[in-house]
Design an enzyme around this catalytic site. Structure first.
Site, PDB file in Angstrom:
ATOM      1  N   GLY A 223      -1.025   4.163  -4.966  1.00 31.36           N
ATOM      2  CA  GLY A 223      -1.216   2.774  -5.380  1.00 31.36           C
ATOM      3  C   GLY A 223      -0.631   2.456  -6.737  1.00 31.36           C
ATOM      4  O   GLY A 223      -1.039   1.488  -7.371  1.00 31.36           O
TER       5      GLY A 223
ATOM      6  N   VAL B 251       0.838  -1.199   0.000  1.00 32.58           N
ATOM      7  CA  VAL B 251       0.000   0.000   0.000  1.00 32.58           C
ATOM      8  C   VAL B 251       0.872   1.248   0.000  1.00 32.58           C
ATOM      9  O   VAL B 251       1.798   1.375   0.809  1.00 32.58           O
ATOM     10  CB  VAL B 251      -0.924   0.017   1.238  1.00 32.58           C
ATOM     11  N   CYS B 252       0.589   2.153  -0.928  1.00 31.75           N
ATOM     12  CA  CYS B 252       1.200   3.479  -0.906  1.00 31.75           C
ATOM     13  C   CYS B 252       0.100   4.509  -1.123  1.00 31.75           C
ATOM     14  O   CYS B 252      -1.079   4.167  -1.153  1.00 31.75           O
ATOM     15  CB  CYS B 252       2.307   3.609  -1.954  1.00 31.75           C
ATOM     16  N   ASP B 253       0.491   5.750  -1.272  1.00 35.06           N
ATOM     17  CA  ASP B 253      -0.494   6.823  -1.343  1.00 35.06           C
ATOM     18  C   ASP B 253      -1.368   6.712  -2.586  1.00 35.06           C
ATOM     19  O   ASP B 253      -2.596   6.731  -2.505  1.00 35.06           O
ATOM     20  CB  ASP B 253       0.235   8.170  -1.332  1.00 35.06           C
TER      21      ASP B 253
ATOM     22  N   SER C  64       4.525   1.497  -4.426  1.00 34.36           N
ATOM     23  CA  SER C  64       3.997   0.206  -3.973  1.00 34.36           C
ATOM     24  C   SER C  64       4.130  -0.858  -5.064  1.00 34.36           C
ATOM     25  O   SER C  64       4.334  -2.042  -4.763  1.00 34.36           O
ATOM     26  CB  SER C  64       2.533   0.347  -3.549  1.00 34.36           C
TER      27      SER C  64
END
Length: 488
Positions: free
Chosen positions: A406, A402-404, A410
């Site tokens: 996506g 998960v990142c900001d 990530s």
């Protein structure tokens, strides 16, 4: 006080995530539109009056509509996207009216309006129909749902239309005057004072896609190019900083130097700037280096009057040269800004690292201890239900990075993790990546420590592993060992 600041940070990053989620999925459209513009507008490589019509239609109608759809979709899935498109019709029409033209001085591309009113309409739909949507008699769901969405969209068209004329009109007038002042008084270099620290705080998407992209596209429509697309996307400052870590810690800390070496090509060619943020956070004084170098790079871009014809996203040197306006001055200005900002960043970063060597070593030790401590927190441990006798078995069949947004970091982390799983002959785990806003029922999540609070707020009952950065191979090996132990 610290808790309040943490909440404010989470809210700001959530806004950043929403803004990026509207534009990141359609970067390919921006690239295609930019190529159309570079070939067929009057100042393009092969001007064509008829084919140039596609450029105007794309920037005026198609791209704002798609942005609104994605903004609404992030709030309330497909239904949110549909009502946001209805609102986009009103917002785009408002930008063509005489009243709007009198305020701003010209017709305008309404990116800002659709970014604001599209998600708001989706929120209204989401929070009004939840009171009765489960009470609809069987067989009437399609009729009621579609009629309600249509009537609500019709009702929201009118406030959106008039607010777009007057509220968005005056906001765009203010932003337009600000850009004109920066252009007239040669103030683009000082933008680095805001942009560079905000990037390190993971607000780069909000700045790039929420502010610079709408203003830049308006400049492209007026003059054929914009310098604004280059203010945040220049990879030079981050590249120089990473090379400084590679050199300075080559003998002092092989692991840190190796991480910097592996991050450099990803930053420069992959355009994922997030890989250098943790290095700045290890030594916050290096923010001064990024600001100083940002001033240098922006100054060179301003001197050469360089600009691109479309947003440079991701912030890759490849994307930069692809989108740069094809004149000798523009190309030379961008190339020189990139090289000189990288060299200047390298020298200033080495100087700061040398002057604060003892403090830096202490900071690194503290950072390593903090990471080790994080590994022992509940965020690192498989979560269990409150059952004293029987532990809940965790489902490791799918691991979600998960990142900001996506998309960038990530995706990279998920690829590295898949490779490590393959190296250990683990084939029964699927690895995917998502944006924070897209989380629903994930059981096992891997993210960076800076995003832990937001991920936890979204998926409190998931098993959450945090790492220092998405290139942390040793962290992945540690997580894999824990997964193997849990499965056994």
């Amino acid at each position: 006080m610290r808790k309040k600041l943490a909440k404010v940070k989470v809210h700001i990053q959530s806004l950043d995530s929403l803004l990026s989620s509207m534009t990141m999925p359609i970067i390919g459209i921006f690239i295609a539109w930019g190529l159309l513009a570079s070939f067929f507008i009057p100042s393009g490589w092969t001007p064509d009056k008829n084919l140039a019509l596609m450029v105007g239609i794309g920037i005026q109608y198609v791209i704002p509509t798609i942005i609104x759809f994605f903004g609404g979709k992030k709030i309330y899935e497909i239904r949110g996207g549909v009502i946001a498109v209805i609102i986009a019709i009103a917002v785009i029409a408002a930008g063509q009216t005489e009243a709007f033209t009198k305020i701003v001085g010209q017709k305008s591309v309404m990116f800002l309006g659709v970014m604001i009113f599209g998600p708001i309409a989706a929120l209204i739909l989401k929070h009004t129909e939840k009171f009765w949507i489960h009470r609809i008699k069987s067989g009437f769901e399609m009729l009621v749902n579609n009629f309600y969405l249509g009537f609500l969209g019709f009702a929201l068209i009118f406030p959106s239309f008039y607010l777009s004329i007057y509220l968005i009109g005056y906001i765009q007038l203010g932003l337009k005057l600000l850009v004109e002042i920066m252009q007239q008084y040669k103030l683009y270099p000082i933008a680095a004072i805001v942009i560079e620290p905000a990037k390190v705080l993971f607000l780069n998407n909000a700045i790039n896609h929420g502010v610079l992209t709408p203003l830049g596209l308006q400049q492209v429509r007026d003059s054929g190019k914009s310098i604004l697309f280059l203010l945040e996307s220049n990879p030079g400052p981050g590249l120089g900083l990473l090379v400084a870590f590679l050199i300075f810690f080559f003998k002092r800390d092989k692991k840190l130097s190796s991480n910097a070496a592996s991050s450099s090509p990803i930053h420069l060619f992959g355009g994922i700037h997030e890989v250098y943020f943790p290095f700045v956070l290890l030594k916050p004084v290096l923010i001064l280096a990024t600001i100083a170098v940002g001033v240098v790079g922006n100054g060179i871009l301003q001197i050469f009057n360089a600009g691109t014809i479309a947003p440079v996203s991701p912030g890759s040197v490849i994307a930069g040269f692809l989108q740069i306006n094809k004149t000798p001055l523009d190309v030379a200005g961008y190339a020189l800004a990139l090289v000189l900002s990288a060299v200047t960043s390298l020298l200033i970063s080495l100087l700061l690292l040398s002057l604060t060597r003892k403090k830096q070593l202490k900071t690194l030790q503290e950072a390593q201890a903090q990471v080790a401590e994080m590994k022992q927190t509940p965020a690192k441990k498989p979560r269990q239900k409150d059952t004293p006798a029987i532990a809940t078995k965790i489902d490791f069949s799918q691991v979600t990075f998960v990142c900001d947004a996506g998309m960038g970091s990530s995706t990279m982390g998920a690829a590295i993790f898949r490779k490590e799983l393959k190296n250990q002959n683990i084939e029964d785990i699927t690895v995917i990546n998502k944006a924070i806003v897209d989380l629903k029922d994930e059981k096992v999540i891997i993210t960076i420590s800076q995003l832990y609070d937001r991920v936890k707020a979204k998926r409190a009952d998931a098993t959450i592993y945090t790492i220092n950065q998405f290139l942390d191979k040793q962290g992945y090996l540690t997580i894999i060992e824990k997964i193997k132990n849990e499965k056994n």
